[in-house]
Enzyme design. Structure first.
Site, PDB file in Angstrom:
ATOM      1  N   LYS A 158       0.843  -1.189   0.000  1.00  0.00           N
ATOM      2  CA  LYS A 158       0.000   0.000   0.000  1.00  0.00           C
ATOM      3  C   LYS A 158       0.887   1.250   0.000  1.00  0.00           C
ATOM      4  O   LYS A 158       2.102   1.160   0.251  1.00  0.00           O
ATOM      5  CB  LYS A 158      -0.908  -0.043   1.235  1.00  0.00           C
ATOM      6  CG  LYS A 158      -1.919  -1.204   1.213  1.00  0.00           C
ATOM      7  CD  LYS A 158      -2.706  -1.254   2.522  1.00  0.00           C
ATOM      8  CE  LYS A 158      -3.757  -2.343   2.529  1.00  0.00           C
ATOM      9  NZ  LYS A 158      -4.504  -2.376   3.818  1.00  0.00           N
ATOM     10  N   HIS A 172      -1.769  -5.341   1.582  1.00  0.00           N
ATOM     11  CA  HIS A 172      -3.011  -6.094   1.439  1.00  0.00           C
ATOM     12  C   HIS A 172      -2.627  -7.495   1.023  1.00  0.00           C
ATOM     13  O   HIS A 172      -1.739  -7.668   0.187  1.00  0.00           O
ATOM     14  CB  HIS A 172      -3.921  -5.489   0.358  1.00  0.00           C
ATOM     15  CG  HIS A 172      -5.024  -6.426  -0.031  1.00  0.00           C
ATOM     16  ND1 HIS A 172      -6.211  -6.500   0.664  1.00  0.00           N
ATOM     17  CD2 HIS A 172      -5.091  -7.385  -0.995  1.00  0.00           C
ATOM     18  CE1 HIS A 172      -6.961  -7.451   0.133  1.00  0.00           C
ATOM     19  NE2 HIS A 172      -6.305  -8.002  -0.880  1.00  0.00           N
ATOM     20  N   TYR A 213     -12.900  -3.654  -3.215  1.00  0.00           N
ATOM     21  CA  TYR A 213     -13.392  -4.088  -1.894  1.00  0.00           C
ATOM     22  C   TYR A 213     -14.839  -4.575  -1.922  1.00  0.00           C
ATOM     23  O   TYR A 213     -15.313  -5.099  -0.922  1.00  0.00           O
ATOM     24  CB  TYR A 213     -13.176  -2.991  -0.843  1.00  0.00           C
ATOM     25  CG  TYR A 213     -11.762  -3.051  -0.283  1.00  0.00           C
ATOM     26  CD1 TYR A 213     -11.369  -4.062   0.586  1.00  0.00           C
ATOM     27  CD2 TYR A 213     -10.797  -2.117  -0.651  1.00  0.00           C
ATOM     28  CE1 TYR A 213     -10.082  -4.149   1.077  1.00  0.00           C
ATOM     29  CE2 TYR A 213      -9.493  -2.185  -0.164  1.00  0.00           C
ATOM     30  CZ  TYR A 213      -9.154  -3.205   0.709  1.00  0.00           C
ATOM     31  OH  TYR A 213      -7.867  -3.285   1.196  1.00  0.00           O
ATOM     32  N   GLU A 223      -9.564 -11.275  -6.868  1.00  0.00           N
ATOM     33  CA  GLU A 223      -8.692 -10.107  -6.710  1.00  0.00           C
ATOM     34  C   GLU A 223      -7.565 -10.061  -7.744  1.00  0.00           C
ATOM     35  O   GLU A 223      -7.244  -9.000  -8.270  1.00  0.00           O
ATOM     36  CB  GLU A 223      -8.109 -10.095  -5.291  1.00  0.00           C
ATOM     37  CG  GLU A 223      -9.174  -9.825  -4.240  1.00  0.00           C
ATOM     38  CD  GLU A 223      -8.628  -9.685  -2.827  1.00  0.00           C
ATOM     39  OE1 GLU A 223      -9.424  -9.350  -1.942  1.00  0.00           O
ATOM     40  OE2 GLU A 223      -7.421  -9.915  -2.608  1.00  0.00           O
ATOM     41  N   ASN A 225      -1.480  -0.361   7.423  1.00  0.00           N
ATOM     42  CA  ASN A 225      -0.875  -1.655   7.766  1.00  0.00           C
ATOM     43  C   ASN A 225      -0.007  -2.206   6.632  1.00  0.00           C
ATOM     44  O   ASN A 225       0.210  -3.413   6.536  1.00  0.00           O
ATOM     45  CB  ASN A 225      -1.949  -2.653   8.219  1.00  0.00           C
ATOM     46  CG  ASN A 225      -3.084  -2.795   7.225  1.00  0.00           C
ATOM     47  OD1 ASN A 225      -2.976  -2.336   6.086  1.00  0.00           O
ATOM     48  ND2 ASN A 225      -4.159  -3.419   7.643  1.00  0.00           N
TER      49      ASN A 225
END
Ligand code: GDP
Ligand code: MG
Length: 201
Positions: free
Chosen positions: A14, A159, A54, A170, A156
């Site tokens: 990310k 992904h 998402y 995905e 974080n």
């Protein structure tokens, strides 16, 4: 039957992972366990692309909202919202801002139990609770409460697809078939071949 070594999964570094100069460190963790990198690109995305990403899994909002509420409850905290769908809708809006804040490194990793192995190395969603030794546990310190109070996504770093089914959808969202490189890596012999006898007579 498809051999477990043919499983693949999506990993995204990310924008915070790129800005923290952790691209090499993160790739190294997936590489050293024995997984094979079969696709990779640096990309800047739109908010619409993230909304679609998402919502590939119709259950994502419910699961993510429930996970947030459970984390608050487990710590004896109360969230200002208590409807999981409402909580996740807020999270999705923040995710669009997060993912469009800078370049992302998108990858597909292949190997035995790739989905579970990548999730294990990545660590749990909330970095403050992620195990030591995982990427999220070792390199970042964010929490649900701090991120929610500051009206932003949990940062974080990565992904990673949550299940084999999720991974299939995905990978298709981020990569075309032509971008996925099928090749044999020399280490596959020692990882997977039934007979590994290398002694010359
Ligand atoms: P993951 O599969 O571990 O990435 O977690 P999810 O699929 O549940 O959530 C997707 C991403 O949304 C996470 O990686 C975080 O960046 C962000 N996120 C998830 N839950 C929350 C939350 O409760 N609050 C905030 N602020 N961000 C969240
Ligand atoms: Mg997820």
């Amino acid at each position: 039957m498809n051999h477990p070594k043919n499983e693949s999964t999506l990993v995204l570094i990310k924008p915070d992972g790129v800005q923290r100069s952790l691209i090499g460190e993160i790739i190294g963790r997936y590489e050293r366990v024995g997984l094979k990198l079969i696709a990779m690109k640096m990309i800047v995305v739109t908010r619409e692309f993230i909304e679609e990403f998402y919502t590939l899994d119709p259950e994502w909002k419910l699961k993510t909202g429930e996970k947030n509420l459970k984390a608050y409850k487990d710590k004896g905290l109360t969230n200002t919202h208590n409807d999981p769908i409402e909580v996740a809708s807020f999270i999705l809006e923040k995710l669009k801002i997060y993912y469009t804040s800078g370049p992302i490194v998108a990858m597909v990793w292949e190997g035995a139990h790739a989905v579970a192995v990548v999730r294990k190395l990545t660590g749990s969603t909330e970095p403050v609770m992620s195990d030591v030794g995982t990427i999220r546990g070792d390199f970042v310190l964010d929490s649900y409460k701090m991120a929610d109070d500051d009206l932003r996504s949990i940062r974080n770093l990565v992904h990673a697809s949550g299940s084999v089914k999720e991974a299939e959808a995905e990978v298709g969202h981020w990569f075309s078939e032509q971008e996925i490189i099928k090749y044999r890596h020399v280490q596959e012999k020692i990882l997977y071949d039934v007979n590994i006898d290398g002694i010359e007579e």
